[in-house]
Design a protein around this motif. Structure first.
Motif, PDB file in Angstrom:
ATOM      1  N   PRO A  98       0.846  -1.193   0.000  1.00  0.00           N
ATOM      2  CA  PRO A  98       0.000   0.000   0.000  1.00  0.00           C
ATOM      3  C   PRO A  98       0.887   1.252   0.000  1.00  0.00           C
ATOM      4  O   PRO A  98       2.003   1.221   0.535  1.00  0.00           O
ATOM      5  N   PRO A  99       0.416   2.350  -0.576  1.00  0.00           N
ATOM      6  CA  PRO A  99       1.256   3.549  -0.701  1.00  0.00           C
ATOM      7  C   PRO A  99       1.937   4.005   0.598  1.00  0.00           C
ATOM      8  O   PRO A  99       3.126   4.327   0.594  1.00  0.00           O
ATOM      9  N   ALA A 100       1.228   4.031   1.706  1.00  0.00           N
ATOM     10  CA  ALA A 100       1.832   4.494   2.965  1.00  0.00           C
ATOM     11  C   ALA A 100       2.972   3.571   3.397  1.00  0.00           C
ATOM     12  O   ALA A 100       4.029   4.046   3.842  1.00  0.00           O
ATOM     13  N   ASP A 101       2.770   2.254   3.263  1.00  0.00           N
ATOM     14  CA  ASP A 101       3.827   1.294   3.614  1.00  0.00           C
ATOM     15  C   ASP A 101       4.998   1.419   2.648  1.00  0.00           C
ATOM     16  O   ASP A 101       6.166   1.374   3.061  1.00  0.00           O
ATOM     17  N   GLY A 102       4.702   1.530   1.366  1.00  0.00           N
ATOM     18  CA  GLY A 102       5.761   1.664   0.369  1.00  0.00           C
ATOM     19  C   GLY A 102       6.606   2.892   0.615  1.00  0.00           C
ATOM     20  O   GLY A 102       7.845   2.839   0.532  1.00  0.00           O
ATOM     21  N   GLN A 103       5.963   4.002   0.928  1.00  0.00           N
ATOM     22  CA  GLN A 103       6.696   5.238   1.190  1.00  0.00           C
ATOM     23  C   GLN A 103       7.584   5.091   2.419  1.00  0.00           C
ATOM     24  O   GLN A 103       8.756   5.478   2.401  1.00  0.00           O
ATOM     25  N   GLN A 104       7.040   4.509   3.479  1.00  0.00           N
ATOM     26  CA  GLN A 104       7.823   4.329   4.707  1.00  0.00           C
ATOM     27  C   GLN A 104       9.032   3.446   4.450  1.00  0.00           C
ATOM     28  O   GLN A 104      10.145   3.758   4.876  1.00  0.00           O
ATOM     29  N   ARG A 105       8.849   2.350   3.722  1.00  0.00           N
ATOM     30  CA  ARG A 105       9.959   1.421   3.434  1.00  0.00           C
ATOM     31  C   ARG A 105      10.997   2.071   2.515  1.00  0.00           C
ATOM     32  O   ARG A 105      12.198   1.924   2.720  1.00  0.00           O
ATOM     33  N   PHE A 106      10.529   2.785   1.503  1.00  0.00           N
ATOM     34  CA  PHE A 106      11.468   3.432   0.581  1.00  0.00           C
ATOM     35  C   PHE A 106      12.275   4.506   1.314  1.00  0.00           C
ATOM     36  O   PHE A 106      13.501   4.559   1.191  1.00  0.00           O
ATOM     37  N   GLU A 107      11.609   5.353   2.079  1.00  0.00           N
ATOM     38  CA  GLU A 107      12.322   6.417   2.783  1.00  0.00           C
ATOM     39  C   GLU A 107      13.287   5.864   3.826  1.00  0.00           C
ATOM     40  O   GLU A 107      14.372   6.412   4.033  1.00  0.00           O
ATOM     41  N   ALA A 108      12.920   4.760   4.463  1.00  0.00           N
ATOM     42  CA  ALA A 108      13.835   4.114   5.411  1.00  0.00           C
ATOM     43  C   ALA A 108      15.067   3.569   4.679  1.00  0.00           C
ATOM     44  O   ALA A 108      16.186   3.667   5.192  1.00  0.00           O
ATOM     45  N   LEU A 109      14.849   3.005   3.491  1.00  0.00           N
ATOM     46  CA  LEU A 109      15.980   2.514   2.690  1.00  0.00           C
ATOM     47  C   LEU A 109      16.913   3.666   2.329  1.00  0.00           C
ATOM     48  O   LEU A 109      18.136   3.538   2.435  1.00  0.00           O
ATOM     49  N   VAL A 110      16.360   4.793   1.922  1.00  0.00           N
ATOM     50  CA  VAL A 110      17.189   5.957   1.577  1.00  0.00           C
ATOM     51  C   VAL A 110      17.991   6.412   2.796  1.00  0.00           C
ATOM     52  O   VAL A 110      19.199   6.668   2.694  1.00  0.00           O
ATOM     53  N   GLU A 111      17.351   6.492   3.958  1.00  0.00           N
ATOM     54  CA  GLU A 111      18.048   6.898   5.187  1.00  0.00           C
ATOM     55  C   GLU A 111      19.186   5.945   5.518  1.00  0.00           C
ATOM     56  O   GLU A 111      20.301   6.371   5.847  1.00  0.00           O
ATOM     57  N   ARG A 112      18.921   4.646   5.452  1.00  0.00           N
ATOM     58  CA  ARG A 112      19.958   3.652   5.756  1.00  0.00           C
ATOM     59  C   ARG A 112      21.112   3.745   4.756  1.00  0.00           C
ATOM     60  O   ARG A 112      22.274   3.612   5.111  1.00  0.00           O
TER      61      ARG A 112
END
Length: 145
Positions: A98-112
């Motif tokens: 879902p968009p909210a989960d996808g955004q959270q996972r993508f942004e966490a990947l960028v941060e890491r």
């Protein structure tokens, strides 16, 4: 979590006429987040992105990774990578997060990624992006965590 990676000479992403990220030599990674992807999937994918040996050594063999060539990493969210294209003539996105989960996972990947490597740029989740690149090789791989 999936990443379609391309070895590039340079790449950039633009949103509404504004460049949000650019790299010189390195990897352009289109990131697809699927249902059930979690922090462990992101960690495994990031490890692969930083260590996958797709750059040529002195002998011309793919033996060097992104860090060894001091390359850039451009991360671009692309939910269409989660599409099921096995049936019919229209993709199904039922396996995409879902968009909210996808955004959270993508942004966490960028941060890491930024914490692990200094040469990281990104697009914007959910934005209409224009991506420009010069594929080096061409070299393109699909990585899955």
């Amino acid at each position: 979590m999936k990443a379609l990676i391309q070895r590039v000479r340079h790449a950039s992403v633009t949103v509404d006429g504004r460049e949000t990220g650019a790299i010189e030599q390195g990897l352009l990674a289109f990131i697809g987040v699927e249902k059930g992807d979690d922090a462990q999937h992101a960690e495994r994918l990031l490890h692969k992105l930083l260590h996958y040996r797709v750059f040529a050594d002195e002998a011309g063999k793919m033996n060097l990774n992104l860090q060894q060539v001091e390359g850039g990493l451009l991360l671009v969210s692309q939910f269409t990578l989660a599409a099921d294209t096995r049936k019919g003539l229209r993709p199904s996105f039922s396996s995409a997060a879902p968009p909210a989960d996808g955004q959270q996972r993508f942004e966490a990947l960028v941060e890491r990624a930024r914490a692990a490597w200094p040469r990281v740029a990104s697009g914007e989740f959910g934005a209409d992006m224009q991506v420009a690149l010069v594929n080096d090789g061409p070299v393109t791989f699909l990585l899955e965590s």
